[in-house]
Write a protein that holds these residues in place. Structure first.
Motif, mmCIF file in Angstrom:
data_model
loop_
_atom_site.group_PDB
_atom_site.id
_atom_site.type_symbol
_atom_site.label_atom_id
_atom_site.label_comp_id
_atom_site.label_asym_id
_atom_site.label_seq_id
_atom_site.Cartn_x
_atom_site.Cartn_y
_atom_site.Cartn_z
ATOM 1 N N ASN A 203 0.688 -0.875 0.266
ATOM 2 C CA ASN A 203 -0.603 0.082 -0.024
ATOM 3 C C ASN A 203 0.726 1.547 0.278
ATOM 4 O O ASN A 203 0.169 1.952 0.733
ATOM 5 N N GLY A 204 2.262 1.259 -0.663
ATOM 6 C CA GLY A 204 2.986 2.389 -0.885
ATOM 7 C C GLY A 204 3.571 2.537 0.654
ATOM 8 O O GLY A 204 3.508 2.052 1.710
ATOM 9 N N ASN A 205 4.718 3.642 -0.046
ATOM 10 C CA ASN A 205 5.828 4.378 1.561
ATOM 11 C C ASN A 205 5.228 4.423 2.377
ATOM 12 O O ASN A 205 6.044 4.625 3.476
ATOM 13 N N HIS A 331 -3.641 7.885 -3.054
ATOM 14 C CA HIS A 331 -3.172 7.749 -4.727
ATOM 15 C C HIS A 331 -3.593 6.742 -5.507
ATOM 16 O O HIS A 331 -3.299 5.433 -5.268
ATOM 17 N N GLU A 358 -2.227 3.435 -3.429
ATOM 18 C CA GLU A 358 -1.210 3.864 -2.523
ATOM 19 C C GLU A 358 -1.030 5.751 -1.890
ATOM 20 O O GLU A 358 -1.540 6.062 -1.951
ATOM 21 N N THR A 359 -0.610 5.216 -0.477
ATOM 22 C CA THR A 359 -0.534 6.614 0.227
ATOM 23 C C THR A 359 1.409 6.470 0.014
ATOM 24 O O THR A 359 2.113 5.360 -0.016
ATOM 25 N N LEU A 360 1.623 8.189 0.565
ATOM 26 C CA LEU A 360 3.204 8.091 0.400
ATOM 27 C C LEU A 360 3.465 8.769 1.525
ATOM 28 O O LEU A 360 3.282 10.020 2.430
#
Length: 408
Positions: A203-205, A331, A358-360
């Motif tokens: 799910n993104g960094n 995102h 994704e979440t960043l």
């Protein structure tokens, strides 16, 4: 989770097709699919509306970094503040290690890659050694949380055990898996990878803290009264972790987050740079950097957007918890998603066919009020391994390690 619970959960998000082949599965496949349904957050699919566009960026202006000259002038003061926090048990570290060594030609987790020449020297080993330098100096163990992925969890935990945790105290190493997000069609229907497997991706960094929360790891942070979390990526074999000087400077400047940065090697280097966006700390990714941003100068005539991030951040935990509970921006990224078609055939598409979610980490920073960009020396703290040869490669990292007196 049983079949009825799974059915109800999927119905809520209009994803009932996930159970279409359930009756064809054997018991262990059924169990695996139900577990995956239980662990997957399907709410992200409801955000797909007409191929939802990314929000526009705000007004970008320069942010002042603390330079090497300024750091060196107050080094002892910063270091003593940092060591004080470490010895009080207020500092922990989070290693983002969910990736595989595919681009290096390996089927193992990236951290297991051997960069040694005359003897085995693993990426994980170098990272643990760097952290042990601080443990030795402070005289106390530091809690290290290691984020793995579905793909590499078993291999990573077994490897650490086999290697006797590289002499680190295993009571202070905690593994947890990154949460996965489903991959969906343009209409928001989740793809299946096989009859018993949903197509998912990490799910993104920015998903590391929510993954810690879901794994119950945050309970350890509360119980141990940890206030600072140093989060960093697996691929930089020279980085300093739980660096007392960095911690002390962030505390001294009363900032909620610190970011280690390096001066860009050249204007076109592929690194995100620190900036302010609508007056709040932020990062402009390299592909968003316009000619105008690249040519902007500061009062000394130096490039104004010259400090690249190296994915080594220090977060003040209470504020971090607050923003993560308020939900990070999501995102929605167009990608090529391998999937199983209606005939049960596995398809690897040639062009994008849907969305990943994704979440960043840059959004985490942007949601906080204050950030200290903290300059470090490139040739002493920045040796990323992203490729087999060339720029940011095994070759370039070996060269830098040797320059720093590390035997390979």
């Amino acid at each position: 989770m049983n079949f009825e619970n799974a059915k109800n959960k999927l119905k809520e998000y209009a994803q009932e097709h996930i159970l279409d082949y359930y009756d064809e599965l054997n018991d262990s496949q059924k169990e695996a699919l139900l577990r995956q349904i239980d662990e997957t957050d399907f709410s992200v699919t409801s955000k797909v509306i007409d191929g939802k566009a990314e929000d526009n960026r705000g007004v970008i202006t320069p942010i002042k970094a603390m330079t090497l000259t300024e750091i060196n002038a107050s080094k002892e003061h910063f270091k003593s503040l940092g060591l004080e926090a470490i010895r009080a048990g207020k500092v922990s570290a989070v290693l983002l290690a969910g990736g595989m060594g595919t681009r290096l030609g390996s089927d193992n987790p990236k951290g297991m890659y051997d960069i040694g020449i005359t003897k085995p020297v693993y990426i994980f080993q170098r990272i643990i050694r760097n952290l042990l330098d601080v443990v030795d100096e402070a005289g106390v163990w530091i809690h290290l949380f290691i984020m793995t992925s579905d793909k590499n969890h078993e291999a990573t935990t077994s490897f650490f055990k086999e290697q006797n945790y590289f002499t680190y105290n295993p009571d202070y190493i905690h593994f947890f898996k990154q949460d996965m997000a489903p991959a969906a069609t343009y209409e928001g229907k989740v793809y299946m990878e096989a009859k018993d497997k949903i197509a998912t991706s990490p799910n993104g960094n920015g998903g590391w803290f929510s993954s810690m929360q879901n794994a119950g790891i945050v309970d350890i942070i509360h119980k141990e009264n940890i206030e600072w979390i140093n989060v960093f990526a697996v691929d930089n074999v020279l980085q300093r972790i739980a660096d007392p000087c960095f911690i002390g400077a962030t505390i001294d400047q009363k900032c909620t987050v610190g970011a280690k940065v390096v001066r860009k090697a050249d204007p076109d280097e592929k690194v995100g740079v620190m900036c302010l966006e609508d007056g709040r700390p932020s990062i402009v990714e390299y592909y968003e950097q316009t000619e105008e941003l690249r040519n902007t100068k500061d009062e000394n005539g130096d490039p104004a957007y010259n400090f690249g991030v190296i994915l080594n951040y220090l977060f003040h935990e209470p504020e971090l918890e607050e923003i993560c509970n308020n939900e990070l921006p999501l995102h929605i990224v167009e990608k090529k998603i391998p999937y199983m078609n209606e005939n049960g055939e596995f398809i690897k598409p040639e062009s994008p066919n849907g969305y990943k979610f994704e979440t960043l980490i840059l959004d985490m920073i942007h949601m906080l009020d204050t950030c200290l960009p903290f300059e470090v020396e490139r040739n002493k703290e920045f040796a990323p391994i992203k490729n087999k040869t060339g720029v940011d490669s095994i070759e370039s990292a070996r060269k830098l390690l040797k320059e720093n007196g590390i035997e390979l």
